[in-house]
Design a protein around this motif. Structure first.
Motif, PDB file in Angstrom:
ATOM      1  N   HIS A 200       9.137 -29.285 -47.296  1.00 44.21           N
ATOM      2  CA  HIS A 200       7.868 -29.994 -47.365  1.00 44.21           C
ATOM      3  C   HIS A 200       6.820 -29.186 -48.129  1.00 44.21           C
ATOM      4  CE1 HIS A 200       9.716 -32.648 -44.521  1.00 44.21           C
ATOM      5  NE2 HIS A 200       9.800 -31.710 -43.608  1.00 44.21           N
ATOM      6  N   SER A 201       5.818 -29.868 -48.649  1.00 45.89           N
ATOM      7  CA  SER A 201       4.671 -29.217 -49.285  1.00 45.89           C
ATOM      8  C   SER A 201       3.561 -29.114 -48.249  1.00 45.89           C
ATOM      9  CB  SER A 201       4.164 -30.038 -50.472  1.00 45.89           C
ATOM     10  OG  SER A 201       5.140 -30.095 -51.474  1.00 45.89           O
ATOM     11  N   VAL A 202       2.814 -28.005 -48.295  1.00 46.69           N
ATOM     12  CA  VAL A 202       1.793 -27.760 -47.287  1.00 46.69           C
ATOM     13  C   VAL A 202       0.474 -27.384 -47.956  1.00 46.69           C
ATOM     14  CG1 VAL A 202       1.138 -26.339 -45.295  1.00 46.69           C
ATOM     15  CG2 VAL A 202       3.548 -26.904 -45.687  1.00 46.69           C
ATOM     16  N   VAL A 203      -0.597 -28.036 -47.509  1.00 41.98           N
ATOM     17  CA  VAL A 203      -1.952 -27.641 -47.868  1.00 41.98           C
ATOM     18  C   VAL A 203      -2.599 -27.165 -46.582  1.00 41.98           C
ATOM     19  CG1 VAL A 203      -4.211 -28.448 -48.665  1.00 41.98           C
ATOM     20  CG2 VAL A 203      -2.134 -29.207 -49.823  1.00 41.98           C
ATOM     21  N   LEU A 204      -3.234 -26.007 -46.636  1.00 46.11           N
ATOM     22  CA  LEU A 204      -3.790 -25.375 -45.453  1.00 46.11           C
ATOM     23  C   LEU A 204      -5.294 -25.590 -45.363  1.00 46.11           C
ATOM     24  CD1 LEU A 204      -3.349 -23.472 -43.034  1.00 46.11           C
ATOM     25  CD2 LEU A 204      -3.751 -21.578 -44.601  1.00 46.11           C
TER      26      LEU A 204
END
Length: 161
Positions: free
Chosen positions: A58-62
């Motif tokens: 998955h891609s993650v933006v924090l």
């Protein structure tokens, strides 16, 4: 100086290589790549969750707090939000209420939101669901539980699109 030895009750597969299988989930269903907004203020939890989510494909933006989560949600499309409850500036409860009541977010206000918290008192899960969260994960988070709730979130994504 003191030395501490930790013994963990698991074995590695033959050859010493360990990888999370990103092609199939625990139930054998095909996984989808998700764009996930992770709202978490603790640096160690950020590192752990981001690492696991990326290993799962998955891609993650924090976002470091609820206010940042709202900002990123307005700018980008995400499949779901993993929302810590206790954060500075704006809590996960507050951010969720704003998302669910928003008139400017359009369909984004229906995004699956998963509470990720150390709150484990009787009634906590129900309280988070009443605020508008779709699911609850207790800390410490296990990979199995994370995959289970993400699979559930994926079914909700299909339902809302």
């Amino acid at each position: 100086m003191r030395t501490i030895h930790v013994v963990l009750p698991f074995t590695l597969p033959a050859g010493g290589e360990f990888e999370l299988d990103t092609a199939t989930s625990l139930e054998g269903e095909v996984k989808k790549h998700l764009n996930i907004l992770l709202a978490e203020d603790d640096p160690l939890d950020q590192l752990f969750m981001r690492s696991i989510l990326e290993k799962l494909g998955h891609s993650v933006v924090l976002a470091n707090n609820g206010e940042e989560a709202l900002y990123f949600l307005k700018l980008h499309d995400f499949d779901c939000i993993l929302m810590d409850i206790q954060m500075p500036v704006m809590t996960g409860d507050e951010a969720t209420k704003i998302i669910r009541e928003s008139t400017s977010l359009g369909d984004k206000r229906n995004i699956p939101i998963i509470a990720v918290t150390a709150h484990a008192q009787p009634g906590d899960r129900e309280r988070f669901l009443a605020v508008g969260m779709n699911e609850y994960l207790g800390k410490p988070v296990s990979v199995n539980d994370l995959e289970r709730v993400l699979s559930k979130a994926m079914r909700q994504i299909v339902k809302f699109t």
